[in-house]
Design a protein around this motif. Structure first.
Motif, PDB file in Angstrom:
ATOM      1  N   PRO A   1      31.680  41.687  56.603  1.00 22.93           N
ATOM      2  CA  PRO A   1      32.051  42.189  55.279  1.00 22.93           C
ATOM      3  C   PRO A   1      32.162  41.051  54.267  1.00 22.93           C
TER       4      PRO A   1
ATOM      5  N   GLU B   1      34.035  47.815  59.534  1.00 24.54           N
ATOM      6  CA  GLU B   1      34.238  47.498  58.124  1.00 24.54           C
ATOM      7  C   GLU B   1      34.534  48.771  57.335  1.00 24.54           C
TER       8      GLU B   1
ATOM      9  N   ARG C   1      33.507  50.561  53.547  1.00 20.26           N
ATOM     10  CA  ARG C   1      32.655  50.526  52.355  1.00 20.26           C
ATOM     11  C   ARG C   1      33.407  51.197  51.207  1.00 20.26           C
TER      12      ARG C   1
ATOM     13  N   THR D   1      32.164  45.764  50.488  1.00 23.33           N
ATOM     14  CA  THR D   1      32.508  45.898  51.902  1.00 23.33           C
ATOM     15  C   THR D   1      33.678  44.985  52.232  1.00 23.33           C
TER      16      THR D   1
ATOM     17  N   GLU E   1      28.957  48.927  45.397  1.00 24.69           N
ATOM     18  CA  GLU E   1      29.694  49.088  46.645  1.00 24.69           C
ATOM     19  C   GLU E   1      30.188  47.733  47.131  1.00 24.69           C
TER      20      GLU E   1
END
Length: 372
Positions: A2, A133, A135, A148, A146
């Motif tokens: 991430p 992870e 999102r 992460t 987006e």
């Protein structure tokens, strides 16, 4: 891997403080705030000992002390008589600083730690968790994007939409009333709070930095929507004649109490007002959120970035502390409710007892968040 260790949703006082703590631990942090500008509304003003400890840990305690007014104690009155006088111990003083200024100091600290961490005008629209992870879908002036991360912290307040999206319940607790408040210029505001627990309803006042005093009045039969109406209510209930700018506009608010049924689900965790709403009558909601942030920062620093944190213990601790704070605040609110003469006499006796020498120190400790 991430791109962030932690994404925090909401740049209120709790989200900002948590971000500072995590950055100090060397974690990669992003803070998403839907407002483009800082929130300048008049809100919380009291900083208790646990909150000040948290501000020290975040690196802004010295700056807060330099600007804040020290509240050394208070009085409780009813029907023009003083029932109890409390003095806070030197290590339990309450600092008074309007929340917009506290927020500004936290924002400056965050900027010093990471110029890119705070993203304003950024609305989080969805959170999707996978095995390793999370999102985070965002809507910004530049379009949809987006992020992460390993963990998402939801710090977006009492009306949190994400809490509902996660399917986490929001349960009502005892304590609910409507109030109005107004900050009034006062040449000598002093360093003590005064609570008038009157038959018609609570009137309380707190000194503010800069020669002002905040007046809070529980709604009753009077019309409190104007400065003149608030002034008349204060005079009728307490005998105090305020010098009020007739053009001033009182702010109204509802004091209510709720608690989330849980404060984490997988890699997503709630803090502050998103996890628990504590009545501001008692002044402990913001400070309790800061205590949450310190506890959560320690848990995340121990686990990240190597593994997902186990937040079950944090969950139990947060809900337990919130339950204690809410019970205290519900009691404070009951002492200021409109009441008939027999009830007023009974609670006056109780307040005299709590303010008497054998219990005075214990009572002051409750009011300054001892045990939370």
């Amino acid at each position: 891997m991430p791109e962030h260790d932690v994404v925090i949703v909401g740049a209120g006082p709790v989200g900002l403080l948590l971000a500072c703590l995590l950055l100090e631990e060397g974690l990669r942090v992003a803070v998403c705030e839907r407002r483009a500008e800082a929130d300048d509304r008049t809100r919380a003003i009291g900083i208790h000992r646990p909150g000040l400890d948290a501000l020290d840990a975040a690196g802004v305690g010295v700056a807060v002390r330099a600007e804040a007014l020290r509240l050394h104690g208070g009085e409780v009155r009813s029907r023009r008589r003083t029932l109890a006088t409390l003095t806070f111990a030197p290590d339990r003083e309450v600092l008074i600083l309007p929340q917009p200024r506290t927020d500004a100091l936290l924002r400056a600290r965050l900027q010093a730690l990471s110029a890119a961490a705070l993203v304003t005008g950024c609305t989080v629209t969805a959170v999707r968790e996978s095995a390793d992870e999370v999102r985070v879908a965002t809507d910004t002036p530049d379009g949809l994007s987006e992020l992460t991360c390993s963990v998402v912290v939801v710090a977006d307040g009492v009306r949190s939409r994400l809490r509902g999206d996660l399917g986490i319940g929001w349960r009502r607790r005892a304590g609910h009333a409507s109030y109005v408040m107004l900050d009034v210029a006062e040449a000598m505001p002093g360093d003590r709070a005064v609570l008038h627990c009157e038959p018609e309803g609570l009137v309380e006042s707190f000194p503010l930095p800069g020669g002002r005093r905040r007046w809070v009045v529980r709604e009753g039969a009077e019309d409190l929507r104007t400065a003149a109406g608030l002034r008349a209510a204060v005079a009728q209930r307490t005998g105090i004649e305020l010098e009020v700018d007739e053009g001033a506009q009182p702010a109204s608010f509802v004091a209510a109490q709720h608690r989330a049924t849980r404060v984490h689900r997988g890699r997503v965790v709630l803090v502050g007002d998103a996890a628990h709403e504590v009545s501001p009558i008692g002044g402990q909601g913001m400070n309790l959120g800061w205590v949450d942030a310190v506890r959560l920062a320690a848990e995340l620093a121990r686990a990240l970035p190597a593994r997902a944190p186990d937040l079950s213990g944090f969950d139990r601790q947060v809900r337990r502390s919130a339950a204690r704070a809410q019970r205290r605040s519900a009691f404070y609110m009951s002492m200021g409710a409109p009441a008939a003469a027999p009830v007023v006499r009974g609670r006056e006796l109780l307040m005299r007892t709590l303010g008497a020498a054998p219990l005075r120190g214990w009572t002051a400790g409750l009011l300054t968040m001892r045990g939370l």
